[in-house]
Enzyme design. Structure first.
Site, PDB file in Angstrom:
ATOM      1  N   TYR A 143      85.783  44.119 -37.614  1.00  0.00           N
ATOM      2  CA  TYR A 143      84.885  45.043 -37.459  1.00  0.00           C
ATOM      3  C   TYR A 143      84.866  45.855 -38.590  1.00  0.00           C
ATOM      4  O   TYR A 143      85.437  46.748 -38.641  1.00  0.00           O
ATOM      5  CB  TYR A 143      85.965  45.236 -36.360  1.00  0.00           C
TER       6      TYR A 143
ATOM      7  N   ASP B 295      85.331  50.455 -45.510  1.00  0.00           N
ATOM      8  CA  ASP B 295      85.271  50.999 -44.053  1.00  0.00           C
ATOM      9  C   ASP B 295      86.175  51.329 -44.043  1.00  0.00           C
ATOM     10  O   ASP B 295      87.799  50.983 -43.906  1.00  0.00           O
ATOM     11  CB  ASP B 295      84.676  49.313 -43.697  1.00  0.00           C
TER      12      ASP B 295
ATOM     13  N   LYS C 186      87.099  58.873 -37.278  1.00  0.00           N
ATOM     14  CA  LYS C 186      88.556  58.501 -36.142  1.00  0.00           C
ATOM     15  C   LYS C 186      89.661  59.840 -36.411  1.00  0.00           C
ATOM     16  O   LYS C 186      88.888  61.230 -36.570  1.00  0.00           O
ATOM     17  CB  LYS C 186      89.316  57.276 -36.511  1.00  0.00           C
TER      18      LYS C 186
HETATM   19  C1  PLP Z   1      86.994  49.303 -39.011  1.00  0.00           C
HETATM   20  C2  PLP Z   1      86.932  50.067 -38.260  1.00  0.00           C
HETATM   21  N1  PLP Z   1      84.708  49.859 -38.696  1.00  0.00           N
HETATM   22  C3  PLP Z   1      84.315  50.976 -37.785  1.00  0.00           C
HETATM   23  C4  PLP Z   1      84.309  51.215 -36.623  1.00  0.00           C
HETATM   24  C5  PLP Z   1      83.789  51.931 -35.333  1.00  0.00           C
HETATM   25  O1  PLP Z   1      84.405  53.000 -35.087  1.00  0.00           O
HETATM   26  P1  PLP Z   1      83.669  53.521 -34.365  1.00  0.00           P
HETATM   27  O2  PLP Z   1      83.921  53.414 -32.810  1.00  0.00           O
HETATM   28  O3  PLP Z   1      83.934  55.023 -33.945  1.00  0.00           O
HETATM   29  O4  PLP Z   1      82.361  53.610 -34.031  1.00  0.00           O
HETATM   30  C6  PLP Z   1      85.720  51.081 -36.000  1.00  0.00           C
HETATM   31  C7  PLP Z   1      86.239  51.408 -34.703  1.00  0.00           C
HETATM   32  O5  PLP Z   1      87.422  51.083 -34.380  1.00  0.00           O
HETATM   33  C8  PLP Z   1      86.968  49.869 -36.918  1.00  0.00           C
HETATM   34  O6  PLP Z   1      88.030  49.604 -36.342  1.00  0.00           O
END
Ligand code: PLP
Length: 448
Positions: free
Chosen positions: A156, A258, A286
């Site tokens: 994700y 990521d 985060k």
């Molecule tokens: C690995 C990863 N990338 C991107 C995101 C997206 O982040 P946001 O919820 O701040 O848009 C998340 C959210 O859980 C994530 O776990």
């Protein structure tokens, strides 16, 4: 009905009896909030939990129950709640203005500190993990003049079009294991976008090499979560990250990590430092903001030149917001120091060792996967090395465990099978011990 279903029914009843105020809030909310929540992943079974406040390692629900917070706001809460350094940073910033859409000095300090930790010189800010990875997709395309981006099946990266491909789909939709198809994860994603995102299995360098060779000259980049953290936790096998770095570099394909979840939580310089592999681009969000909405991308001079020279207009009204920058500066320079990581490592060791002991003593069909401040119980006896292995895990076990923890005063993320615990610098041994006591009760109940 087997023992597990019986226990789930019992624990769900206890859950509902304990939380009438949350149930009443959900009922009120459904008239005003679509689905009764502010983000779909706030819904839990058998009911949504409404919170009132947090302090240190603890949070309180609308019914007044106190919990050890291992939910950590889906990976944000590494500093814990109300950390004095972050409170001071926000409190002294707020009366002097919380938004200008012009840069403030803190942005330079935060970028320099991230640069030191990740070994990447240039940074930009945005406001969430979704924005960070969206910028990475755009940047990889802008820098190479190519359109295709490779991602891993089951990973994700936020909810923008290009990333919502083969994220949490069912096995029947995914195509052959060694040659997965790209499939939309949810409604509203145009087929034209799905076709531009190619999907490969995690921990499989041959499959990646094949895709890059078949699409030679067409692939702009690969976005990769170096440790998969939305399918429980799936670790990269030895040599996998180095292999991805080598395959992408040798074919002129950019590599974006990521690190929205891994960044800062698995170590001071994220997975890049922990595994010794430096990507061209890193995405953060985060934990970086200490509890305030945040996002960032960092990159090499070569890649970030595309932004610096205006070819890719990386923009946003709230980018580098003063409140976010103040909170991020305090988080990075005052909270997450060497001592904090020593503390987190000691707690993590206690979590893992204690969980292993319970699992072994009761013969639970589970194992612990942990990295830095993050960890999870995976309810499978064999290791999980890809999303397809993860799909085969029976999610009744994690739900039942989640209920035992919740009713026993430990708040884990509600999407039990997919999510992990997060320790914070304000957690103490007694917080870990409450988790272990609940695990013991769960294991004894299931065994009995
Ligand atoms: C690995 C990863 N990338 C991107 C995101 C997206 O982040 P946001 O919820 O701040 O848009 C998340 C959210 O859980 C994530 O776990």
């Amino acid at each position: 009905m087997d023992r597990l279903d019986q226990l789930i029914e019992e624990q769900e009843r206890i859950f509902l009896e304990r939380q009438p105020a949350s149930a009443a809030l959900t009922e009120r909310a459904t008239t005003h909030l679509a689905g009764g929540v502010t983000s779909s992943w706030q819904i839990s079974r058998p009911g949504t939990v409404w919170l009132t406040h947090g302090e240190g390692s603890r949070v309180w629900d609308a019914d007044g129950h106190e919990y050890v917070d291992l939910h950590g706001g889906y990976g944000v809460g590494l500093a814990g709640h109300g950390h004095p350094a972050i409170v001071e940073a926000i409190a002294s910033r707020a009366p002097r203005g919380t938004h200008f859409a012009q840069p403030v000095e803190d942005a330079v300090l935060v970028a320099a500190e991230l640069g030191r930790r990740w070994g990447l010189p240039l940074w930009r800010f945005n406001n969430s993990g979704t924005e960070a990875t969206m910028d990475a997709f755009h940047l990889m395309r802008a820098a190479t003049g190519r359109e295709l981006v490779v991602k891993v099946e089951g990973s994700y990266h936020g909810h923008h079009d290009a990333a919502m491909v083969s994220v949490y789909n069912a096995l029947e939709e995914l195509g052959p294991a060694e040659r997965p198809v790209s499939v939309a994860s949810g409604a509203g994603i145009p087929q034209a976008m799905i076709d531009l995102t190619l999907v490969v299995p995690f921990n499989d360098l041959d499959a990646l090499a094949r895709v890059l060779d078949e699409r030679e000259g067409g692939v702009a980049g690969m976005i990769l979560e170096p440790v998969l953290m939305n399918a429980g936790i799936i670790l990269p096998e030895d040599g996998y990250l180095e292999g991805v770095r080598e395959l992408t570099r040798s074919r002129g394909v950019l590599l974006a990590f990521d690190e929205v979840k891994t960044g800062l939580t698995v170590g001071p310089g994220g997975a890049a430092e922990r595994f010794g592999v430096t990507p061209d681009i890193v995405c953060l969000a985060k934990a970086m903001g200490g509890g305030v909405p945040c996002g960032a991308i960092g990159g090499t001079e070569e890649v970030m030149r595309v932004i610096a020279e205006g070819e890719y207009e990386q923009v946003g009204t709230f980018n580098g917001n003063p409140l976010t920058m103040a909170a991020a500066r305090a988080t990075l320079t005052e909270v997450l120091d060497d001592e904090a990581y020593e503390h987190l490592d000691a707690l993590a060791e206690r979590m893992v060792k204690g969980s292993d002991e319970v699992i072994e003593r009761h013969g639970l069909p589970a194992h612990v996967v942990a990295v830095g401040a993050k960890g999870c119980l995976t309810f499978s006896e064999s290791p999980v090395r890809s999303y397809r292995d993860f799909l085969a895990v029976d999610d009744r076990w994690s739900h039942c465990h989640w209920l035992f923890q919740h009713n026993g005063g430990v708040f884990l993320p509600p999407w039990g099978k997919a999510e992990q615990w997060l320790l914070s610098v304000q957690h103490a041994e007694e917080d870990v011990d409450r988790f272990l006591e609940n695990l013991e009760r769960f294991a004894a109940a299931v065994g009995g």
